[in-house]
Scaffold this active site. Structure first.
Site, short mmCIF file in Angstrom:
data_model
loop_
_atom_site.label_atom_id
_atom_site.label_comp_id
_atom_site.label_asym_id
_atom_site.label_seq_id
_atom_site.Cartn_x
_atom_site.Cartn_y
_atom_site.Cartn_z
N LYS A 132 -13.73 -4.29 18.64
CA LYS A 132 -15.21 -4.87 18.50
C LYS A 132 -15.49 -5.70 17.12
O LYS A 132 -16.06 -6.40 16.77
CB LYS A 132 -16.02 -4.02 19.05
CG LYS A 132 -15.97 -3.78 20.59
CD LYS A 132 -16.38 -4.98 21.41
CE LYS A 132 -16.67 -4.66 22.93
NZ LYS A 132 -17.13 -5.71 23.56
N PHE B 75 -21.07 -2.54 20.60
CA PHE B 75 -20.43 -1.50 20.74
C PHE B 75 -20.91 -0.18 20.05
O PHE B 75 -22.11 -0.26 19.59
CB PHE B 75 -18.96 -1.64 20.15
CG PHE B 75 -18.86 -1.78 18.60
CD1 PHE B 75 -19.33 -2.98 18.12
CD2 PHE B 75 -18.51 -0.92 17.87
CE1 PHE B 75 -19.19 -3.09 16.65
CE2 PHE B 75 -18.37 -0.83 16.53
CZ PHE B 75 -18.93 -2.10 15.90
N TYR C 187 -22.90 2.50 18.58
CA TYR C 187 -24.33 3.00 18.90
C TYR C 187 -25.20 2.02 19.23
O TYR C 187 -26.60 2.16 18.98
CB TYR C 187 -24.63 3.96 17.40
CG TYR C 187 -23.72 5.10 17.43
CD1 TYR C 187 -24.24 6.41 17.94
CD2 TYR C 187 -22.85 5.23 16.55
CE1 TYR C 187 -23.39 7.38 17.59
CE2 TYR C 187 -22.01 6.11 16.40
CZ TYR C 187 -22.10 7.18 16.91
OH TYR C 187 -21.54 8.45 16.74
N ASP C 188 -24.80 0.84 19.34
CA ASP C 188 -25.66 -0.42 19.67
C ASP C 188 -26.70 -0.37 20.65
O ASP C 188 -27.87 -0.62 20.53
CB ASP C 188 -25.00 -1.62 19.88
CG ASP C 188 -24.15 -2.36 18.74
OD1 ASP C 188 -24.75 -2.03 17.61
OD2 ASP C 188 -23.30 -2.96 18.88
N ASP D 296 -15.38 0.11 6.84
CA ASP D 296 -15.64 1.42 7.12
C ASP D 296 -17.36 1.29 7.31
O ASP D 296 -18.08 0.97 6.39
CB ASP D 296 -15.43 2.57 6.16
CG ASP D 296 -15.21 3.97 6.70
OD1 ASP D 296 -14.34 4.13 7.61
OD2 ASP D 296 -16.09 4.67 6.59
N HIS E 225 -25.50 -5.03 9.52
CA HIS E 225 -24.90 -4.23 8.14
C HIS E 225 -23.73 -5.02 7.96
O HIS E 225 -23.29 -5.17 6.92
CB HIS E 225 -24.75 -3.05 8.36
CG HIS E 225 -24.08 -2.54 9.71
ND1 HIS E 225 -24.42 -2.95 10.93
CD2 HIS E 225 -23.09 -1.83 9.85
CE1 HIS E 225 -23.73 -2.74 11.82
NE2 HIS E 225 -22.78 -1.94 11.41
N LYS F 287 -27.32 -10.42 16.82
CA LYS F 287 -27.06 -9.20 15.97
C LYS F 287 -26.41 -9.68 14.72
O LYS F 287 -26.61 -9.02 13.76
CB LYS F 287 -26.10 -8.45 16.88
CG LYS F 287 -25.42 -7.12 16.24
CD LYS F 287 -24.32 -6.29 16.92
CE LYS F 287 -23.90 -5.28 16.01
NZ LYS F 287 -22.82 -4.61 16.28
P1 ITT Z 1 -11.05 1.49 11.93
O1 ITT Z 1 -11.15 2.79 11.10
O2 ITT Z 1 -9.82 1.00 12.66
O3 ITT Z 1 -11.61 0.16 11.31
P2 ITT Z 1 -13.10 2.98 13.69
O4 ITT Z 1 -13.96 2.58 14.86
O5 ITT Z 1 -12.41 4.08 13.35
O6 ITT Z 1 -11.98 1.69 13.32
P3 ITT Z 1 -14.86 3.53 11.33
O7 ITT Z 1 -14.06 4.72 11.09
O8 ITT Z 1 -15.44 2.78 10.45
O9 ITT Z 1 -13.95 2.63 12.41
O10 ITT Z 1 -16.10 4.14 12.37
C1 ITT Z 1 -17.01 3.20 12.77
C2 ITT Z 1 -18.02 3.57 13.80
O11 ITT Z 1 -19.34 3.59 13.62
C3 ITT Z 1 -17.82 3.09 14.96
O12 ITT Z 1 -16.69 3.42 15.82
C4 ITT Z 1 -18.98 3.06 15.73
O13 ITT Z 1 -19.09 4.42 16.36
C5 ITT Z 1 -20.07 3.10 14.71
N1 ITT Z 1 -20.68 1.72 14.32
C6 ITT Z 1 -20.15 0.85 13.13
N2 ITT Z 1 -20.78 -0.28 13.24
C7 ITT Z 1 -21.36 -0.32 14.23
C8 ITT Z 1 -22.11 -1.48 14.87
O14 ITT Z 1 -22.01 -2.60 14.43
N3 ITT Z 1 -22.63 -1.15 16.18
C9 ITT Z 1 -22.50 -0.06 16.64
N4 ITT Z 1 -21.69 1.00 16.22
C10 ITT Z 1 -21.30 0.96 15.01
#
Ligand code: ITT
Length: 195
Positions: free
Chosen positions: A11, A151, A153-154, A68, A179, A174
């Site tokens: 996503k 995806f 917490y959206d 991240d 962010h 969005k």
């Molecule tokens: P990579 O490390 O491979 O990039 P990941 O999903 O593990 O994938 P992160 O460690 O950065 O990535 O965790 C980000 C989490 O934060 C993600 O899985 C969501 O639960 C939340 N998140 C980040 N951006 C978001 C968004 O735009 N909308 C909703 N939830 C978000």
């Protein structure tokens, strides 16, 4: 310039590819390289973003961009924060993370449900230089999940000034306020200068 997207989150990849269109870089997929998983053990978004970008740049021999990101909730002292992806423990998925968050927020009144999404993008170049770019969007946590787009917490995040969650918005809406968008605009401005 070739840049590998250093994320395995499908996503995020969708969102980043969409918002990076229009600049002169060739985006490569991490799925086309055989790189080990990067342990995200830093205690900041920036630290983890740098770790991911540097590791993937070294592994692939190309420049790399990582993301991240996470949700910081005021009433929970900033949690889930850097633990957002695995808030509900090993094997956590979006649904279990959202369930845990809503349970933790059960007794928190409307006026105390403030939160923000944070995104740190890191760019690691093949000469060893590293740049980071941050973005945030402020908002509040819903009482129940609403909507099915996006995806993470959206479904429980109301961006400030909007009466609907990110998961009720279409992708363009969005993207216009997220962010990730804020961080990517800074990355794009930097890439325009160096390409
Ligand atoms: P990579 O490390 O491979 O990039 P990941 O999903 O593990 O994938 P992160 O460690 O950065 O990535 O965790 C980000 C989490 O934060 C993600 O899985 C969501 O639960 C939340 N998140 C980040 N951006 C978001 C968004 O735009 N909308 C909703 N939830 C978000």
């Amino acid at each position: 310039m070739d840049i590998v997207l250093a994320t395995r989150n499908a996503k995020k990849i969708e969102e980043i590819r969409r918002m990076m269109s229009g600049i002169r870089v060739n985006i490569l997929s991490l799925a086309d390289f055989d790189c080990p998983d990067v342990q995200e053990d830093a205690d900041t978004f920036e630290g983890n973003a740098i770790k991911k970008a540097v590791a993937i740049s070294k592994c692939t021999g190309h420049a790399a961009v990582s993301d991240d990101s996470g949700l910081e909730v005021d009433a929970l002292g900033g949690l889930p924060g850097i633990y957002s992806a695995r808030y509900a423990g090993d094997g956590a998925d979006d649904a279990s993370n959202v369930r845990k968050l809503l349970a933790a927020m059960q007794n928190v009144p409307n006026e105390s449900r403030g939160a923000r999404f944070v995104c740190c993008i890191a760019l690691a170049l093949t000469d060893g230089s590293i740049y980071t770019f941050e973005g945030e969007v402020k908002g509040s946590i819903a009482l129940n999940p609403e909507g099915s787009s996006g995806f993470g917490y959206d479904p429980v995040f109301y961006p400030a000034g909007h009466g609907i969650t990110f998961a009720r918005m279409d992708a363009g809406q969005k993207d216009s306020m997220s962010h990730r968008r804020a961080a990517l605009e800074k990355l794009k401005a930097h890439l325009k200068k160096i390409t």
